[in-house]
Design a protein around this motif. Structure first.
Motif, PDB file in Angstrom:
ATOM      1  N   THR A  80       0.855  -1.087  -0.070  1.00 38.39           N
ATOM      2  CA  THR A  80      -0.185  -0.270   0.032  1.00 38.39           C
ATOM      3  C   THR A  80       0.788   1.024  -0.064  1.00 38.39           C
ATOM      4  N   THR A  81       0.267   2.423  -0.061  1.00 35.86           N
ATOM      5  CA  THR A  81       1.007   3.634   0.037  1.00 35.86           C
ATOM      6  C   THR A  81       1.719   3.700   1.235  1.00 35.86           C
ATOM      7  N   PHE A  82       1.013   3.265   2.456  1.00 35.37           N
ATOM      8  CA  PHE A  82       1.631   3.608   3.671  1.00 35.37           C
ATOM      9  C   PHE A  82       2.704   2.650   3.808  1.00 35.37           C
ATOM     10  N   GLU A  83       2.599   1.376   3.192  1.00 35.15           N
ATOM     11  CA  GLU A  83       3.742   0.506   3.229  1.00 35.15           C
ATOM     12  C   GLU A  83       4.907   0.730   2.519  1.00 35.15           C
ATOM     13  N   GLU A  84       4.534   1.409   1.421  1.00 34.38           N
ATOM     14  CA  GLU A  84       5.838   1.892   0.437  1.00 34.38           C
ATOM     15  C   GLU A  84       6.603   3.094   1.145  1.00 34.38           C
ATOM     16  N   ASN A  85       5.713   4.074   1.714  1.00 34.70           N
ATOM     17  CA  ASN A  85       6.218   5.067   2.821  1.00 34.70           C
ATOM     18  C   ASN A  85       7.236   4.520   4.111  1.00 34.70           C
ATOM     19  N   ALA A  86       6.534   3.323   4.473  1.00 30.95           N
ATOM     20  CA  ALA A  86       7.322   2.882   5.586  1.00 30.95           C
ATOM     21  C   ALA A  86       8.636   2.058   4.940  1.00 30.95           C
ATOM     22  N   LEU A  87       8.679   1.676   3.667  1.00 28.09           N
ATOM     23  CA  LEU A  87       9.987   1.294   3.211  1.00 28.09           C
ATOM     24  C   LEU A  87      10.792   2.132   3.060  1.00 28.09           C
ATOM     25  N   TYR A  88      10.437   3.392   2.580  1.00 27.76           N
ATOM     26  CA  TYR A  88      11.257   4.662   2.536  1.00 27.76           C
ATOM     27  C   TYR A  88      11.914   4.965   3.657  1.00 27.76           C
ATOM     28  N   GLY A  89      11.020   4.769   4.859  1.00 26.97           N
ATOM     29  CA  GLY A  89      11.570   4.642   6.101  1.00 26.97           C
ATOM     30  C   GLY A  89      12.910   4.066   6.462  1.00 26.97           C
ATOM     31  N   ILE A  90      13.039   2.893   5.896  1.00 27.04           N
ATOM     32  CA  ILE A  90      14.058   1.901   5.988  1.00 27.04           C
ATOM     33  C   ILE A  90      15.172   2.646   5.308  1.00 27.04           C
ATOM     34  N   GLY A  91      15.049   3.217   4.285  1.00 26.90           N
ATOM     35  CA  GLY A  91      15.881   3.836   3.534  1.00 26.90           C
ATOM     36  C   GLY A  91      16.637   4.860   4.314  1.00 26.90           C
ATOM     37  N   TYR A  92      15.776   5.717   4.752  1.00 23.02           N
ATOM     38  CA  TYR A  92      16.348   6.905   5.741  1.00 23.02           C
ATOM     39  C   TYR A  92      17.148   6.404   6.947  1.00 23.02           C
ATOM     40  N   LYS A  93      16.608   5.165   7.710  1.00 19.44           N
ATOM     41  CA  LYS A  93      17.445   4.507   8.627  1.00 19.44           C
ATOM     42  C   LYS A  93      18.871   4.014   8.345  1.00 19.44           C
ATOM     43  N   ALA A  97      22.088   9.969   4.042  1.00 19.80           N
ATOM     44  CA  ALA A  97      22.261  10.738   2.972  1.00 19.80           C
ATOM     45  C   ALA A  97      20.956  10.507   2.049  1.00 19.80           C
ATOM     46  N   TYR A  98      20.085   9.385   2.701  1.00 17.89           N
ATOM     47  CA  TYR A  98      18.850   9.091   1.565  1.00 17.89           C
ATOM     48  C   TYR A  98      17.930  10.078   1.278  1.00 17.89           C
ATOM     49  N   GLN A  99      17.571  10.197   0.088  1.00 16.49           N
ATOM     50  CA  GLN A  99      16.851  11.124  -0.309  1.00 16.49           C
ATOM     51  C   GLN A  99      15.669  10.525  -1.323  1.00 16.49           C
ATOM     52  N   ASN A 100      14.341  11.026  -0.877  1.00 17.15           N
ATOM     53  CA  ASN A 100      13.278  10.611  -1.741  1.00 17.15           C
ATOM     54  C   ASN A 100      12.440  11.740  -1.904  1.00 17.15           C
ATOM     55  N   ASP A 101      11.832  11.430  -3.179  1.00 24.15           N
ATOM     56  CA  ASP A 101      11.110  12.606  -3.644  1.00 24.15           C
ATOM     57  C   ASP A 101       9.402  12.547  -3.515  1.00 24.15           C
ATOM     58  N   VAL A 102       9.209  11.171  -2.660  1.00 25.87           N
ATOM     59  CA  VAL A 102       7.812  10.990  -2.487  1.00 25.87           C
ATOM     60  C   VAL A 102       7.464  11.330  -0.880  1.00 25.87           C
ATOM     61  N   VAL A 103       8.350  10.874  -0.005  1.00 26.74           N
ATOM     62  CA  VAL A 103       7.945  11.301   1.458  1.00 26.74           C
ATOM     63  C   VAL A 103       9.021  11.771   2.322  1.00 26.74           C
ATOM     64  N   SER A 104       8.660  12.741   2.828  1.00 30.12           N
ATOM     65  CA  SER A 104       9.777  13.192   3.762  1.00 30.12           C
ATOM     66  C   SER A 104      10.306  12.362   4.943  1.00 30.12           C
ATOM     67  N   GLN A 105      11.486  12.651   5.467  1.00 32.11           N
ATOM     68  CA  GLN A 105      12.177  11.642   6.532  1.00 32.11           C
ATOM     69  C   GLN A 105      11.234  11.429   7.621  1.00 32.11           C
ATOM     70  N   ILE A 106      10.606  12.372   8.191  1.00 33.31           N
ATOM     71  CA  ILE A 106       9.758  12.468   9.369  1.00 33.31           C
ATOM     72  C   ILE A 106       8.370  11.606   8.809  1.00 33.31           C
ATOM     73  N   SER A 107       8.052  11.884   7.799  1.00 32.07           N
ATOM     74  CA  SER A 107       6.700  11.007   7.519  1.00 32.07           C
ATOM     75  C   SER A 107       6.864   9.452   7.250  1.00 32.07           C
ATOM     76  N   ALA A 108       8.268   9.339   6.556  1.00 28.31           N
ATOM     77  CA  ALA A 108       8.684   7.979   6.237  1.00 28.31           C
ATOM     78  C   ALA A 108       8.976   7.272   7.447  1.00 28.31           C
ATOM     79  N   LEU A 109       9.656   7.625   8.415  1.00 35.70           N
ATOM     80  CA  LEU A 109       9.952   7.212   9.813  1.00 35.70           C
ATOM     81  C   LEU A 109       8.690   6.636  10.520  1.00 35.70           C
ATOM     82  N   LYS A 110       7.754   7.756  10.458  1.00 37.68           N
ATOM     83  CA  LYS A 110       6.514   7.596  11.185  1.00 37.68           C
ATOM     84  C   LYS A 110       5.654   6.482  10.610  1.00 37.68           C
ATOM     85  N   ALA A 111       5.760   6.404   9.177  1.00 36.50           N
ATOM     86  CA  ALA A 111       4.923   5.292   8.732  1.00 36.50           C
ATOM     87  C   ALA A 111       5.535   4.111   8.990  1.00 36.50           C
ATOM     88  N   LEU A 112       7.223   4.125   8.959  1.00 34.86           N
ATOM     89  CA  LEU A 112       7.686   2.621   9.529  1.00 34.86           C
ATOM     90  C   LEU A 112       7.305   2.381  10.836  1.00 34.86           C
TER      91      LEU A 112
END
Length: 133
Positions: A80-93, A97-112
Motif C-alpha cells: 500500500t502507499t503507507f507500506e511503501e512510505n514505511a519502506l522509504y523509512g528504512i532507506g532513511y534509517k 544521506a538517503y533522499q526520496n521525492d515521495v515522502v519526507s524523512q519524518i513522514s517515512a519514519l512515522k509510517a515505518l
C-alpha cells in the motif's frame, strides 16, 4: 534445512518485486540486490533463469532500464502507499544521506513505526544486511 519457497514468477512475484522495489527506491544498492539473488539461489530448489541474466548486469541503471526484457515480466510487490512510505523509512534509517521525492524523512519514519511488519519483511528478505535500530 528445507528450501524456502520464493515468489519469483510472473503471476506470483512478490519476493522479487519487494527486492526490486527496494533497489529502485534506493533502499538497497545493486551489490546488495545481487547478494539477495545469491541468497535466494542458496536457499531455493528452483532458480529462475532470469537470475543469471540479472547477474550479468553491472549496474542498477541497466537493470531498471531493461527489467522487463531481462526478467520477462515486471516484478511487483503489492504494498500500500503507507507500506511503501514505511519502506522509504528504512532507506532513511540505513543511510543518513538517503533522499526520496515521495515522502519526507519524518513522514517515512512515522509510517515505518506504524507498519513494523515492513521492517520485519525487510529483515527476512535481506537477513545478511544490518539494519540500524
Amino acid at each position: 534445512m528445507m528450501a524456502k519457497s520464493f515468489r519469483l514468477e510472473k503471476n506470483n512475484s512478490d519476493d522479487i518485486g519487494f527486492a526490486s522495489t527496494c533497489l529502485v527506491a534506493g533502499i538497497i544498492d545493486f551489490d546488495e540486490f545481487k547478494a539477495w539473488l545469491y541468497f535466494v539461489m542458496e536457499n531455493s530448489d528452483e532458480i529462475p533463469s532470469y537470475f543469471f541474466n540479472i547477474l550479468d548486469i553491472n549496474e542498477k541503471f541497466e537493470y531498471t532500464l531493461k527489467r522487463q526484457e531481462v526478467v520477462g515480466f515486471t516484478p511487483s510487490w503489492e504494498g500500500t502507499t503507507f507500506e511503501e512510505n514505511a519502506l522509504y523509512g528504512i532507506g532513511y534509517k540505513r543511510n543518513i544521506a538517503y533522499q526520496n521525492d515521495v515522502v519526507s524523512q519524518i513522514s517515512a519514519l512515522k509510517a515505518l513505526s506504524k507498519n513494523p511488519h515492513i521492517e520485519e519483511r525487510f529483515k527476512e528478505t535481506f537477513p545478511f544486511l544490518e539494519l540500524p535500530e
